[in-house]
Enzyme design. Sequence first.
Site, PDB file in Angstrom:
ATOM      1  N   ASP A  32       0.774  -1.233   0.000  1.00 19.75           N
ATOM      2  CA  ASP A  32       0.000   0.000   0.000  1.00 19.75           C
ATOM      3  C   ASP A  32       0.813   1.295   0.000  1.00 19.75           C
ATOM      4  OD1 ASP A  32      -2.381  -1.028  -0.274  1.00 19.75           O
ATOM      5  OD2 ASP A  32      -3.198  -0.398   1.673  1.00 19.75           O
ATOM      6  N   TYR A  35       2.953   1.924  -3.072  1.00 22.10           N
ATOM      7  CA  TYR A  35       1.994   2.124  -4.172  1.00 22.10           C
ATOM      8  C   TYR A  35       1.394   3.530  -4.110  1.00 22.10           C
ATOM      9  CZ  TYR A  35      -2.315   1.307  -6.850  1.00 22.10           C
ATOM     10  OH  TYR A  35      -3.338   1.389  -7.749  1.00 22.10           O
ATOM     11  N   ASP A  36       0.967   3.903  -2.934  1.00 20.94           N
ATOM     12  CA  ASP A  36       0.341   5.222  -2.767  1.00 20.94           C
ATOM     13  C   ASP A  36       1.305   6.345  -3.096  1.00 20.94           C
ATOM     14  OD1 ASP A  36      -1.966   4.071  -2.046  1.00 20.94           O
ATOM     15  OD2 ASP A  36      -1.774   4.442   0.112  1.00 20.94           O
ATOM     16  N   SER A  81     -31.647 -11.750 -27.891  1.00 18.35           N
ATOM     17  CA  SER A  81     -30.958 -13.050 -27.735  1.00 18.35           C
ATOM     18  C   SER A  81     -30.797 -13.651 -29.124  1.00 18.35           C
ATOM     19  CB  SER A  81     -31.739 -14.040 -26.901  1.00 18.35           C
ATOM     20  OG  SER A  81     -32.635 -13.431 -26.087  1.00 18.35           O
ATOM     21  N   LEU A  82     -30.314 -14.867 -29.141  1.00 15.74           N
ATOM     22  CA  LEU A  82     -30.114 -15.529 -30.435  1.00 15.74           C
ATOM     23  C   LEU A  82     -30.914 -16.812 -30.490  1.00 15.74           C
ATOM     24  CD1 LEU A  82     -26.234 -15.194 -30.784  1.00 15.74           C
ATOM     25  CD2 LEU A  82     -27.959 -13.927 -32.045  1.00 15.74           C
ATOM     26  N   GLU A 113     -18.350 -15.920 -36.197  1.00 14.94           N
ATOM     27  CA  GLU A 113     -17.485 -15.527 -35.078  1.00 14.94           C
ATOM     28  C   GLU A 113     -17.757 -16.450 -33.888  1.00 14.94           C
ATOM     29  OE1 GLU A 113     -18.989 -11.713 -33.181  1.00 14.94           O
ATOM     30  OE2 GLU A 113     -20.305 -11.910 -34.929  1.00 14.94           O
ATOM     31  N   LYS A 115     -18.857 -17.814 -30.358  1.00 14.48           N
ATOM     32  CA  LYS A 115     -19.893 -17.485 -29.377  1.00 14.48           C
ATOM     33  C   LYS A 115     -19.294 -17.683 -27.989  1.00 14.48           C
ATOM     34  CE  LYS A 115     -24.722 -18.064 -28.244  1.00 14.48           C
ATOM     35  NZ  LYS A 115     -24.563 -17.976 -26.814  1.00 14.48           N
ATOM     36  N   ASP A 117     -18.962 -17.618 -23.892  1.00 13.02           N
ATOM     37  CA  ASP A 117     -19.844 -17.994 -22.807  1.00 13.02           C
ATOM     38  C   ASP A 117     -19.524 -17.133 -21.585  1.00 13.02           C
ATOM     39  OD1 ASP A 117     -21.849 -19.340 -21.658  1.00 13.02           O
ATOM     40  OD2 ASP A 117     -20.699 -21.137 -21.182  1.00 13.02           O
ATOM     41  N   ARG A 136     -27.263  -7.112 -19.303  1.00 10.47           N
ATOM     42  CA  ARG A 136     -28.388  -7.283 -20.208  1.00 10.47           C
ATOM     43  C   ARG A 136     -29.729  -7.180 -19.467  1.00 10.47           C
ATOM     44  NH1 ARG A 136     -31.703 -11.352 -21.822  1.00 10.47           N
ATOM     45  NH2 ARG A 136     -32.261 -11.365 -24.017  1.00 10.47           N
ATOM     46  N   GLU A 181     -19.148  -9.408 -24.689  1.00 14.11           N
ATOM     47  CA  GLU A 181     -19.255 -10.394 -23.625  1.00 14.11           C
ATOM     48  C   GLU A 181     -18.118 -10.190 -22.618  1.00 14.11           C
ATOM     49  OE1 GLU A 181     -21.903 -12.162 -24.337  1.00 14.11           O
ATOM     50  OE2 GLU A 181     -21.798 -14.078 -23.282  1.00 14.11           O
ATOM     51  N   TYR A 233     -18.687  -7.712 -29.803  1.00 10.71           N
ATOM     52  CA  TYR A 233     -19.181  -8.392 -31.001  1.00 10.71           C
ATOM     53  C   TYR A 233     -20.174  -7.580 -31.818  1.00 10.71           C
ATOM     54  CZ  TYR A 233     -22.572  -9.974 -27.441  1.00 10.71           C
ATOM     55  OH  TYR A 233     -23.464 -10.039 -26.410  1.00 10.71           O
ATOM     56  N   LYS A 338     -24.708 -24.252 -31.733  1.00  9.26           N
ATOM     57  CA  LYS A 338     -24.213 -24.746 -30.436  1.00  9.26           C
ATOM     58  C   LYS A 338     -23.511 -26.086 -30.637  1.00  9.26           C
ATOM     59  CE  LYS A 338     -25.933 -21.878 -27.204  1.00  9.26           C
ATOM     60  NZ  LYS A 338     -26.955 -22.268 -26.273  1.00  9.26           N
ATOM     61  N   CYS A 435     -47.736 -38.595  -1.258  1.00 12.30           N
ATOM     62  CA  CYS A 435     -48.947 -38.658  -0.438  1.00 12.30           C
ATOM     63  C   CYS A 435     -49.364 -40.089  -0.115  1.00 12.30           C
ATOM     64  CB  CYS A 435     -50.088 -37.941  -1.149  1.00 12.30           C
ATOM     65  SG  CYS A 435     -50.654 -38.818  -2.611  1.00 12.30           S
ATOM     66  N   CYS A 471     -49.917 -40.253 -10.001  1.00 15.66           N
ATOM     67  CA  CYS A 471     -50.553 -40.315  -8.689  1.00 15.66           C
ATOM     68  C   CYS A 471     -51.977 -39.829  -8.926  1.00 15.66           C
ATOM     69  CB  CYS A 471     -49.836 -39.394  -7.711  1.00 15.66           C
ATOM     70  SG  CYS A 471     -50.843 -39.012  -6.284  1.00 15.66           S
ATOM     71  N   CYS A 476     -53.134 -34.658  -3.702  1.00 15.14           N
ATOM     72  CA  CYS A 476     -51.694 -34.864  -3.489  1.00 15.14           C
ATOM     73  C   CYS A 476     -50.987 -33.511  -3.425  1.00 15.14           C
ATOM     74  CB  CYS A 476     -51.107 -35.686  -4.632  1.00 15.14           C
ATOM     75  SG  CYS A 476     -49.320 -35.854  -4.496  1.00 15.14           S
TER      76      CYS A 476
END
Length: 708
Positions: A32, A35-36, A81-82, A113, A115, A117, A136, A181, A233, A338, A435, A471, A476
Amino acid sequence: MNKIEAQKRIQKLRSEIARLRDAYHTKDIGTDEIYDSLTKELKKLLEQYPEFNDLNAGENRVAGRPLEKFEKVKHKNRMLSLNDVFSEEELYDWEKRVKKLLSSNTKIEYFCEVKFDGLAVSLIYEKGKFVRGATRGDGFIGEDITQNLKTIKSIPLELGHRMSTWTSDVQVPDYIEVRGEALMAKKTLISLNKQNESEEKQLFANTRNAAAGSLRQLDPKLSAERKLFFSPYDIAEIKYNNLAVKPPLGGFTAKSRSDLKTHSEKHRLLEKLGFQVDKNDAICKNMEEVIIFIKKFEKIRPDFPYGTDGVVISIDDLKTQEILGVVGKAPRYMAAFKYPAEKATTVVKDIKINVGRTGVLTPLAIFEPTTVAGSTVSKATLHNMDQIERLDLRIGDTVVIEKAGDVIPKVVEVLTRMRTGKEKKFKMVSECPVCGGDVEKKESGGKKPGFKNSKKPGFEEPEKLSVAFYCINPKCPAKNERSLVHFVSAFEIYELGPKILRRFKDEGLITDAADIFTLQKEDIAPLERFGEKSAENIIKEINLKKKIPFSKFLFALGILHVGEETARDLATNFGTLEKLSKAQLEEINEIENIGPAVSESVYKYFRDKSNLSFIEKLLKNGVIIEKAEKKQKGKLSGLNFVLTGTLPTISRALAKEKIISLGGKVSGSVSKNTSYVVAGEEAGSKLTNAQKLGVKIINEKEFLDMLK
Ligand code: IVH
């Protein structure tokens, strides 16, 4: 010091300050003071020589103060979105749909291009300066995370400045919205998780969660430590001299404006403006070239420094993009290819049954936690009995599980060679696990056996029917979504709204309210739209609310006629669940304010096997019921009075008040449950009834003596 010496000194100071900051953040070294002091010197020099000011330099990226909360920001341009495609075939289908909408002489070129994540963010620059960055959110409204984004070195704080040199061939726009992204490198995640492990903190399941979690830190210092990267992008909007340049762009030819005609040109412009645009992109003349690009990147992908999940394919020409437009929340001119889901092997420890909202029983494989597609998973739906039979899956089997994107994983194969002989076959339950109700087999889909296939005359092979088990108990608890919502609101688990509950139910994470208390962070974090942080918040909240006052617990059970007030009356009268559940009908009925319909409903509730097992499950899963302060028993508690005739000295109303204040009850008619009939003058039929039933009759004096 002359100007040249000052420039050199500034450069030296900058690199030493950067080194110290890095050491401080990554190695926890207390630097610190040095740095300071170096920073102070740098600031002073820059005041003297403002020409060496550089907005992009390290000193301008120092994290500011922690925030109370993120402000919401409305996106000027909606963040879309895509649409996903999962195969070459689907890619060609997309192409066909697109071509149908365009005139036959439109020449189509594609831009491919990577994609990424990570977390989608929008960056706004005014007069070349970074002024705001947002997540987003829901596409319309996001969160202002400017302070955190400023700590990302690959986000230029000032445009047109690249690698310490001004790029001469670019005109900086007056206004630009850049989309891209925010990412965490795979390597960074590994070291972050190592650190978290040694500090016994939660680990991040994948780079996306880690990037998102880092940007949601209210303290920009923490965000800065995570060393994120920004990959741009798209340009959502751009203005020069306050004139918009947006598709169709062909009309703008003036030199002072960018002449953007294609998506690929947007990328090149972003690069010139100082962004680090990913180099893995290409213009493809046709779908065959697109497929070559996809295959090529698939080979690079495992060693790619950042998490990726596919390839984004756009129609390159912006005018054509505009013609195609947007449908719903995704553009028609783009597709996200994908890559196939990742696979992993694990051992199935158990097969449990999830009861859905419709009562359908879905088998769920519970296995040793394993990492697949970057996240830890421990269960997978088996859909139905057919699936178990098709796979020949047995408890104890080693299986291959596959996970595509954010969906719950699937068991795709059984490695039968790994069998030891100890594996157990699974049998469908005959009673509903929630149940205890009856289970019925129902067939759906396909055609009924014996149906004559018209295409093959005389051929009577029955088509495959899908068989499901249900069921059939209409009451239930697993079926009743409303009771689940009521339950969590009575427990005040605010993080679990109706939508989330429905989602958890559909994903098979919970069957009934009791399952909420077994949820783990790892169950929730991998789900789309969740993440480490929200998963953590949900779990925290659930744990916090496990302990509950008896009256609230009763209210949460949703017993017919038992509202908040009645629950309180029951709780204060009985004190504990054990006493109430064993109480006889009369005992419940005797309670002040509780009428026969309520007491009957309560009494019946605790005689129902499935209700008792639900309560047992809640307790087993960690719910703690706090004992209620029992109502001070009055002198007359447990006693039932009937007042009749005119009392000599006190009014009937006063007598009634006295009885109630001492814990007794007053009824309007005599029954065998009546303890005393207080009879005054001119007592009528009540008196004769009492005599008939043998109920004790007292006069006012005897009554007043009882009160003393
Ligand atoms: S273009 C119309 N290009 O994928 C939306 N998106 O699945 C514009 N993403 O929200 C998106 N890499 O966060 C585009 N090279 C890329 C991308 C990319 C990752 C994300 C983006 C978007 C999500 C949609």
